[in-house]
Structure formats: C-alpha cells, structure tokens
Design an enzyme around this catalytic site. Structure first.
Site, PDB file in Angstrom:
ATOM      1  N   LYS A   2       0.094   4.296   2.214  1.00 51.95           N
ATOM      2  CA  LYS A   2       0.339   3.979   3.470  1.00 51.95           C
ATOM      3  C   LYS A   2       1.312   5.392   4.017  1.00 51.95           C
ATOM      4  O   LYS A   2       2.440   5.675   3.981  1.00 51.95           O
ATOM      5  CB  LYS A   2       0.251   2.708   4.012  1.00 51.95           C
ATOM      6  N   GLU A   7       0.286  -1.210  -0.264  1.00 53.94           N
ATOM      7  CA  GLU A   7      -0.033   0.040  -0.059  1.00 53.94           C
ATOM      8  C   GLU A   7       0.834   1.233  -0.194  1.00 53.94           C
ATOM      9  O   GLU A   7       1.341   1.771   1.199  1.00 53.94           O
ATOM     10  CB  GLU A   7      -0.345  -0.415   1.254  1.00 53.94           C
TER      11      GLU A   7
END
Length: 494
Positions: free
Chosen positions: A319, A316
């Site tokens: 993040k 991700e």
C-alpha cells in the site's frame, strides 16, 4: 416545535433483517498474497462468516464456494463508468461475476464502487444509474431478493457530525444522495458507511480523547452529550452511526439500516503517527467486535444491529502512503495474528484469545495401535497437513507417536473450529487448557507451525513429500496396508 418534529422523525423505526455480524475486508495489495484456498482456510479457522472483496476475483469466488461464507463483492471504481452508462455492460458484469458463481458462492451484497463521491467525484453523476442497472440485472436473474446492492460511502460526506442530531449530508451531493437513498429504501437495501475513529481522532487536534476513540470506558462526566437529545455518547463509532441516521432523517429517510463497510485501527505508523500501535489496534478492534456482537446498537437505536466489516484481514505491505497504511491487518501474509484479540465471552468469530484457549492432545496410557491408527487417519482422510512432524521440521521432536499424534489431533481440532466431537479420535484424545507448544512448534492455530498456510490441502497429496508414507510415523513398506485400515476407520473418526 420544528426541532421536536425532526427528532421524533429521526427516532422512527430502523431495522435490519438479521443479527449483527462481524466481517472482514480482504485487500490484495500484498507482495506475497496468499492463494485463495489459503485465504479461505484462514477464514474458516477463525470462523469468519462474512467477507467483503474489493473486486469479484474469480479465484476467490471459486475458493469460497460451498463454504457458506457470506460474500460482498465489488464493482471496482475503474469499471464504474462503463456500468453506469450501459445497462448491457451491467448485465454482463452480473452474469460473469454473480450468476456464474451463485448459489455455490453465497454472494449477498454487491458494492457498486467504493467511496465514489470523495475519491472519484467525476463518476458521481452515474453512481445511481450504476446501482439501478446492477439491480435490474439481478431482477432479470431472479436474484434481487437474495442479493442487495449498495455503495460504500466515506463518513466525511456527513457534515456537522457532532452532535449527531445536527448532522447532515454535504448538500453539494444531495442530487446524488437523495435518489441513492430512494433506491436503497425501495430495494430494501442499506446505507454502507466507512467509519474510521482513528482518523477522526488524528484530525481533531486533541478535541477527541483517545479513550473515546478506542471504546474505552469513560467516566460519566467525560461522555459526550448531544445537547438536543441529551443522549450520552461513549465512543466515536456510535456517534458517527447515529449521525448517519440523523442525516438520512433530515432528508426524510428513516427506515434504511446502516452497515459499516470499513472500520479498524492501524497497528504501526510513522513517528508522526504515535497512536498507531499494537495495543491501540488491539483495543479498538477487540472492543468493536464485542460492541457489535453484543447487539448493543447505538444510543439513538439501542439493540439495532450495526453489522461491521473490519478493515482488514491482512497487512498490505504494498500500500502506498505512510507506514500506517500498510498495517491495518489482523494477520500477516502467513496467517499469523498481528496481535491476539481480547474477545473472551464474545463468541467464536476471530476468537484467537489465548486467555481461554483449549487444545486437543493424545491421552496418556492409551493403546499404541489405536493411537497410531488415529494419527494415520488425521494425516490422511482427516486432511491435516502433517509436514511439520517430518524429520527436520519444527514439530518432529520429540520423535514419538504421542507427540506427533498430539500435533495432528490439535491441528484437526482447530481446523474444525473446535466443534464438539472433533477431539475424540475413538477415545485416544482429550481436550486440555495446557498449551503443548514447544520451541518453534506452535499449537492452537489450525495450521502448520502456527500458520494456516496449507490447512486445506489434503496431506496425502502434499507436494512437500514424494510419498504418502512420509506422513505416517514409523511407517515403511507397510504404509499401503495401514492406509487401507485407516480408510476403513474414516466414519469412526468423523
């Protein structure tokens, strides 16, 4: 005598109603989040049968319909207050996010919030109400026996976790934890716990050896021993699971199974995170998967399933926080493995280990017309994305039927999970252990050029080509005639 009674209580039967499974968490904090159909294509190609969503995204639930994949959905923390204060709100949430999709989408678990006690302590007072309201909505819909309700907790709420026999829940949370455990026990649910040996290791100031955190084999004199039970522990994961069992037993709950809702290891980190490496991430997750699927259990409960969701499917990149926060994934956004797991002999799930890989290739010397017909079927009714063998694409060269058929056959074979009979094509294909990859044309992934991006899209409807004839090698105005013949062979090649 008191300690003996307690230890005997802690050994009471803990059971689960299924074999242990490995699932994955699917986070969505990506700058280029794959479409739900692409996510599902990756799950199917990797034979992942259990997933946990951090919400109840409608697109994902629709894409997961009729796949058989077991799905845990989540009431996000930001919706928790409303659901915990209103039975009607909870009923509406269940109606919209569960009843509307079940049973086509195989929802098996509702996670009410995530690490509420440690990340949203102000909502702790209504957590148990939220659990009960969601469960009541399932009862009203006659789904309570099919769908369990629980809440993932951080392992940090367990204090004095080693030795495990001395572990107990942070007593300040007992007014929440005790009724929560009563709810889990009365509904036949399970305790969901997030366990991160990476953080335990990082925060131990050298007390926890790296090998102990990574499931690496230890000499017997290096194993950790619980002085109260004389049980030996060879890894942090097992010790934390048993600490949870002992903490529950301390409160007189001895028959609630533990499911690990998150566990993993980052593959990259800042200079201050030297052990966030590809090798360590590969070692931890490979060993974790083998440990769970081998039904090993824990030293306190050998053979008892400890089903686990790996954190996480994708890196991700959006993040916040240190670099490690963006690098817990098994795959990048294109479905390419961050590293190749070492899973030989551990079943099919996530078995992307190249040490024992097979491929499907065109046989030498077979009838050219049969080979062409099989290629046409694979790129048509077989729903293989054959765009990589178009002119100018990575798998166009060598420009001959055998090479193009090998690409199509192998892609179909992997899309179908290498199931028996999926590498035959009426006798013109055979399985081999020789990797036919060349240059930038990568085989063995079940998708286009080493990724899974379009593996579920029917090739004949692909937007990458204005005409279906582009998918058939050496095909011009006769494509329509060939296609009729191909369709007639549909049953033959299935």
């Amino acid at each position: 005598m008191g300690l003996l009674v307690f230890l005997l209580l802690a050994i009471s039967v803990v059971s689960a109603d299924q074999d242990a499974f490995i699932g994955v968490n699917i986070g969505t904090d990506l700058s280029d989040m794959p479409h739900p159909t692409q996510v599902v294509a990756l799950l199917k190609a990797q034979q992942i049968r259990h997933v946990r969503l951090y919400n109840a995204d409608r697109g994902m639930l629709l894409a997961l319909a009729n796949t058989g994949i077991k799905v845990a959905i989540t009431v996000p923390n930001e919706q928790l207050l409303g659901i915990g204060q209103s039975n009607t709100t909870a009923a509406n949430w269940v109606s919209q996010n569960v009843v509307a999709h079940y049973p086509d989408t195989n929802i098996t678990t509702i996670c009410v919030g995530s690490e509420v006690l440690t990340t949203l302590p102000n909502a702790a007072r209504i957590l148990v109400s939220a659990l009960k309201f969601v469960h009541s909505a399932l009862v009203a819909s006659n789904l309570d026996s099919q769908i369990k309700v629980s809440t993932p907790l951080s392992s940090s709420i367990i204090l004095d976790s080693f030795p495990p026999s001395q572990a107990f829940f942070n007593r300040s949370w007992n007014p929440v934890i005790v009724p929560m455990l009563s709810f889990l026990q009365s509904t036949g649910s399970f305790l969901m716990l997030n366990i991160y040996p990476y953080y335990d290791y990082m925060q131990s100031n050298g007390v926890i050896p790296l090998d102990y955190a990574l499931f690496r084999p230890l000499a017997s004199n290096k194993e950790a021993v619980d002085a109260n039970t004389l049980i030996h522990y060879t890894n942090v994961f097992d010790a934390m699971v048993d600490a949870a069992y002992f903490a529950m037993a301390y409160l007189n709950y001895t028959n609630i199974p533990v499911i690990v809702s998150e566990s993993g290891w980052p593959s990259k980190g800042e200079s201050s995170e030297p052990d966030a490496t590809l090798d360590n991430a590969n070692t931890y997750n490979s060993n974790l998967i083998k440990h769970v699927l081998n039904q090993t259990g824990t030293p306190k409960h050998p053979g008892i399933s400890v089903s686990t969701y790996i954190y996480e499917l994708y890196n991700e990149d959006n993040k916040p926080g240190p670099l490690s926060e963006q690098n817990w994934g098994l795959f990048d956004a294109n479905g390419k493995p961050i590293y190749i797991l070492h899973l030989t002999g551990s079943g099919s799930v996530l078995a992307n280990d190249t040490t024992n890989q097979t491929f499907c290739t065109a046989k030498d010397g077979v009838d050219a017309k049969m080979l062409q017909a099989a290629l046409d079927w694979a790129c048509g009714p077989g729903k293989v994305d054959c765009s990589p063998i178009l002119q100018g694409q990575p798998c166009y060269e060598p420009d001959n039927v055998a090479a193009h058929a090998t690409y199509a056959f192998d892609t179909y074979y992997h899309q179908m999970g290498k199931a028996p009979g999926t590498c035959d094509f009426n006798g013109v294909a055979a399985i081999t252990t020789t990797n036919p990859s060349h240059n930038y044309c990568l085989f063995g992934s079940g998708g286009s050029n080493g990724t899974f991006v379009n593996s579920t899209a029917p090739a004949l409807n692909s937007s990458s080509s204005g005409s279906s004839s582009h998918y058939f090698h050496g095909c011009g105005s006769t494509c329509a005639v060939i296609l009729v013949g191909v369709l007639s062979l549909f049953v033959v090649f299935l």
